[in-house]
Design a protein around this motif. Structure first.
Motif, PDB file in Angstrom:
ATOM      1  N   UNK A 164      31.958  35.312  23.254  1.00 50.67           N
ATOM      2  CA  UNK A 164      31.722  36.490  22.418  1.00 50.67           C
ATOM      3  C   UNK A 164      31.330  36.015  21.029  1.00 50.67           C
ATOM      4  N   UNK A 165      30.249  36.564  20.496  1.00 49.14           N
ATOM      5  CA  UNK A 165      29.766  36.138  19.191  1.00 49.14           C
ATOM      6  C   UNK A 165      30.601  36.741  18.054  1.00 49.14           C
ATOM      7  N   UNK A 166      30.531  36.111  16.925  1.00 52.41           N
ATOM      8  CA  UNK A 166      31.254  36.567  15.739  1.00 52.41           C
ATOM      9  C   UNK A 166      30.835  37.989  15.355  1.00 52.41           C
ATOM     10  N   UNK A 167      31.814  38.791  14.996  1.00 50.39           N
ATOM     11  CA  UNK A 167      31.632  40.168  14.523  1.00 50.39           C
ATOM     12  C   UNK A 167      31.127  41.122  15.607  1.00 50.39           C
ATOM     13  N   UNK A 168      31.289  40.738  16.872  1.00 49.31           N
ATOM     14  CA  UNK A 168      30.965  41.654  17.968  1.00 49.31           C
ATOM     15  C   UNK A 168      32.249  42.226  18.550  1.00 49.31           C
ATOM     16  N   UNK A 169      32.124  43.363  19.240  1.00 51.86           N
ATOM     17  CA  UNK A 169      33.306  43.952  19.863  1.00 51.86           C
ATOM     18  C   UNK A 169      33.759  43.085  21.028  1.00 51.86           C
ATOM     19  N   UNK A 170      35.061  42.898  21.125  1.00 51.85           N
ATOM     20  CA  UNK A 170      35.660  42.142  22.223  1.00 51.85           C
ATOM     21  C   UNK A 170      36.140  43.141  23.277  1.00 51.85           C
ATOM     22  N   UNK A 171      35.700  42.935  24.506  1.00 46.00           N
ATOM     23  CA  UNK A 171      36.034  43.849  25.591  1.00 46.00           C
ATOM     24  C   UNK A 171      36.954  43.180  26.609  1.00 46.00           C
ATOM     25  N   UNK A 172      37.656  44.021  27.345  1.00 44.62           N
ATOM     26  CA  UNK A 172      38.319  43.595  28.565  1.00 44.62           C
ATOM     27  C   UNK A 172      37.806  44.485  29.690  1.00 44.62           C
ATOM     28  N   UNK A 173      38.149  44.150  30.912  1.00 39.85           N
ATOM     29  CA  UNK A 173      37.712  44.956  32.055  1.00 39.85           C
ATOM     30  C   UNK A 173      38.934  45.547  32.749  1.00 39.85           C
ATOM     31  N   UNK A 174      38.950  46.872  32.887  1.00 35.78           N
ATOM     32  CA  UNK A 174      40.073  47.547  33.539  1.00 35.78           C
ATOM     33  C   UNK A 174      40.023  47.409  35.057  1.00 35.78           C
ATOM     34  N   UNK A 175      38.909  46.931  35.572  1.00 38.57           N
ATOM     35  CA  UNK A 175      38.724  46.796  37.007  1.00 38.57           C
ATOM     36  C   UNK A 175      37.347  47.299  37.412  1.00 38.57           C
ATOM     37  N   UNK A 176      36.918  46.997  38.641  1.00 39.16           N
ATOM     38  CA  UNK A 176      35.585  47.410  39.109  1.00 39.16           C
ATOM     39  C   UNK A 176      35.548  48.888  39.503  1.00 39.16           C
ATOM     40  N   UNK A 177      35.739  49.771  38.537  1.00 40.77           N
ATOM     41  CA  UNK A 177      35.867  51.202  38.810  1.00 40.77           C
ATOM     42  C   UNK A 177      34.541  51.929  38.603  1.00 40.77           C
ATOM     43  N   UNK A 178      34.274  52.913  39.449  1.00 42.98           N
ATOM     44  CA  UNK A 178      33.116  53.768  39.235  1.00 42.98           C
ATOM     45  C   UNK A 178      33.427  54.773  38.125  1.00 42.98           C
ATOM     46  N   UNK A 179      32.424  55.518  37.700  1.00 42.65           N
ATOM     47  CA  UNK A 179      32.604  56.408  36.554  1.00 42.65           C
ATOM     48  C   UNK A 179      33.548  57.571  36.834  1.00 42.65           C
ATOM     49  N   UNK A 180      33.566  58.069  38.056  1.00 41.83           N
ATOM     50  CA  UNK A 180      34.495  59.155  38.374  1.00 41.83           C
ATOM     51  C   UNK A 180      35.939  58.674  38.269  1.00 41.83           C
ATOM     52  N   UNK A 181      36.190  57.450  38.702  1.00 46.57           N
ATOM     53  CA  UNK A 181      37.531  56.870  38.586  1.00 46.57           C
ATOM     54  C   UNK A 181      37.895  56.631  37.117  1.00 46.57           C
ATOM     55  N   UNK A 182      36.942  56.128  36.337  1.00 47.38           N
ATOM     56  CA  UNK A 182      37.203  55.892  34.918  1.00 47.38           C
ATOM     57  C   UNK A 182      37.520  57.189  34.187  1.00 47.38           C
ATOM     58  N   UNK A 183      36.778  58.250  34.504  1.00 46.02           N
ATOM     59  CA  UNK A 183      37.029  59.531  33.851  1.00 46.02           C
ATOM     60  C   UNK A 183      38.375  60.102  34.279  1.00 46.02           C
ATOM     61  N   UNK A 184      38.696  59.975  35.552  1.00 44.45           N
ATOM     62  CA  UNK A 184      39.956  60.507  36.063  1.00 44.45           C
ATOM     63  C   UNK A 184      41.157  59.799  35.457  1.00 44.45           C
ATOM     64  N   UNK A 185      41.110  58.482  35.404  1.00 45.19           N
ATOM     65  CA  UNK A 185      42.274  57.705  34.980  1.00 45.19           C
ATOM     66  C   UNK A 185      42.324  57.428  33.478  1.00 45.19           C
ATOM     67  N   UNK A 186      41.142  57.290  32.851  1.00 43.75           N
ATOM     68  CA  UNK A 186      41.123  56.855  31.455  1.00 43.75           C
ATOM     69  C   UNK A 186      40.439  57.833  30.509  1.00 43.75           C
ATOM     70  N   UNK A 187      39.687  58.791  31.046  1.00 47.64           N
ATOM     71  CA  UNK A 187      39.091  59.811  30.192  1.00 47.64           C
ATOM     72  C   UNK A 187      37.781  59.440  29.532  1.00 47.64           C
ATOM     73  N   UNK A 188      37.025  58.484  30.118  1.00 47.12           N
ATOM     74  CA  UNK A 188      35.712  58.148  29.558  1.00 47.12           C
ATOM     75  C   UNK A 188      34.752  57.766  30.682  1.00 47.12           C
ATOM     76  N   UNK A 189      33.471  57.685  30.318  1.00 46.38           N
ATOM     77  CA  UNK A 189      32.410  57.294  31.249  1.00 46.38           C
ATOM     78  C   UNK A 189      31.729  56.055  30.685  1.00 46.38           C
TER      79      UNK A 189
END
Length: 491
Positions: A262-287
């Motif tokens: 990850x380069x300096x001053x960039x957002x650092x991400x993690x991965x919640x899992x290989x979820x599709x968008x319907x699962x992400x919206x259901x469990x976490x509230x975003x797409x």
């Protein structure tokens, strides 16, 4: 050449533009983050890699202060900073939990503690953490019913189940809340309201990390694996990154290491899992935009929508699909119809004289060119149906955004989901068109030499030969070369 018009200047401007788009705005100066950093330092945690920031597209997150190498530790949060059921048991709630029968669940213990500590306000030892938690969530259970009604059918059904589950969770917990009355001067009904418990439930459901705890007798037998991780839970999700995350029993810290740089001053991400968008919206509230795991689900009623009503074996075919778990998780994705969807359609398209070959279909074998083509045609019709339905829903959402200004943020979330599904369907439609074109290639019936012809299963193939002799893959003598390739790729 005038200054700023050269190639070097253009490259510099492009780099500056990309940097400005991806970089966040530092928020570490804000009072709530200053207090959180002090609170974390008192608990033996001091971060040198990350700072809180606000990013375009993802909102609040964590930004790298320096370049991060592959395998480098992103964050190591001491156990003393984690909010777990052990935290709850050691608190003023411990005695009440220990004597309550039947034993409350670990989830109820965490939710009760969150509501109680939030109610305590300035008196709470966890105030610096509670102050940075979202005031509201966008999980389906928190959305207005008219917004949930705009969901795709599979997601709408799960959202209604989620709402019923949380309502049941609240109803079954009210007696336990009443037992806590000696701790409060106000009526517990006003403290442990449905909205308060909903906030706590969403906090745990969307932000908790996995930490396995010993099974305590004072809790029910439900898994005791949730822990809230202050500061660490500011990391946003990206399906494009890989990390290693776990609680280290030796260091007694929850650790995350990046599997990519990850380069300096960039957002650092993690991965919640290989979820599709319907699962992400259901469990976490975003797409997630351009999510490689995103897909469009095909329900049973749509699966058979374009099949002939005169098929006397249809009920038997459906029964076979159900018995072999091929009636659910049938999808369109960025790479076209899934192998499961293609397989289900091939079985449903079997002619009466081919029906005895259904086991070969489930094993991935090709039965005939006719079966291949019929299943592709049905897949195209289903895809086109979804494109039209999705376009209609987007028009409806757009109209509601004009009429229901108070719901505009919720409607924008649903709109994003539908836009992503439309893009997936359009990509699938292009792939299906390409697969149909593949039927213009077939094998010469007597020699197995590929020939370029207009596909017609009832007509002998023409004499335009090219290539070398190929293996007869299905025994029919004229298996399409491209049909075989398509079958291999969509698996």
């Amino acid at each position: 050449m005038r200054k700023g018009r050269g190639r070097t200047s253009r490259i510099r401007r492009r780099k500056l533009f990309r940097s400005s788009v991806s970089r966040g705005v530092n928020e570490s100066y804000k009072p709530e983050f200053i207090e959180l950093k002090k609170w974390l330092k008192d608990r033996k945690f001091e971060d040198t890699n990350l700072i809180p920031a606000c990013f375009p597209g993802t909102g609040r997150g964590l930004m790298s202060k320096t370049s991060l190498r592959e395998g480098q530790m992103i964050i190591s949060l001491p156990e003393s900073c984690l909010l777990t059921t052990d935290t709850v048991i050691r608190s003023y709630l411990g005695t009440y939990i220990a004597k309550w029968q039947p034993p409350p669940s670990p989830l109820l213990a965490l939710c009760t503690f969150l509501v109680s500590e939030k109610h305590a306000g300035d008196q709470s030892l966890w105030k610096p953490y509670l102050e940075i938690l979202p005031k509201a969530y966008t999980c389906p259970v928190c959305l207005e019913p008219e917004v949930v009604n705009l969901f795709p059918k599979p997601l709408k059904a799960k959202a209604e189940e989620q709402r019923a589950h949380v309502q049941g969770f609240f109803s079954s917990s009210r007696d336990f809340f009443s037992s806590l009355q000696p701790l409060f001067s106000e009526a517990v009904e006003s403290i442990f309201s449905y909205s308060a418990l909903l906030w706590a439930w969403c906090t745990v459901n969307t932000r908790a990390v996995y930490v396995k705890h010993r099974q305590e007798q004072c809790f029910s037998r439900e898994p005791n694996t949730c822990a809230l991780a202050p500061y660490l839970d500011l990391l946003n999700h990206s399906p494009h990154v890989q990390v290693k995350a776990a609680f280290n029993e030796e260091t007694r810290c929850y650790e995350i290491r990046t599997a990519s740089g990850c380069r300096k001053h960039e957002e650092v991400f993690i991965c919640y899992g290989p979820h599709d968008n319907q699962r992400l919206l259901l469990e976490y509230g975003f797409v997630s935009i351009q999510n490689p795991h995103a897909c469009v689900y095909v329900s049973e009623d749509i699966l058979v929508k374009y099949l002939p009503l005169t098929d006397k074996q249809m009920n038997k075919k459906i029964s076979i699909l159900k018995d072999h778990d091929f009636i659910e998780n049938l999808t369109f994705g960025w790479d076209g119809p899934s192998w499961r969807l293609r397989t289900a359609l091939k079985l449903l398209c079997l002619e009466a004289e081919e029906f005895t070959c259904w086991k070969k279909i489930l094993l991935g074998e090709i039965i005939s060119d006719t079966n291949e083509k019929r299943s592709l045609v049905i897949a195209q019709k289903i895809c086109q149906y979804f494109i039209e339905e999705t376009s209609a829903m987007l028009r409806k959402v757009s109209h509601m955004k004009d009429e229901e200004v108070a719901l505009i943020n919720q409607l924008a979330l649903v709109e994003t989901l539908w836009i992503e599904e439309l893009r997936i369907l359009q990509a699938s439609a292009e792939i299906l068109n390409s697969l149909q074109t593949a039927f213009r290639f077939a094998f010469f019936p007597s020699t197995g030499i590929p020939a370029l012809v207009e596909y017609n299963p009832n007509k002998q193939m023409g004499p335009t030969h090219f290539g070398r002799q190929s293996e007869d893959l299905d025994g029919s003598g004229h298996l399409s070369l491209f049909i075989y390739m398509a079958h291999s790729t969509v698996r």
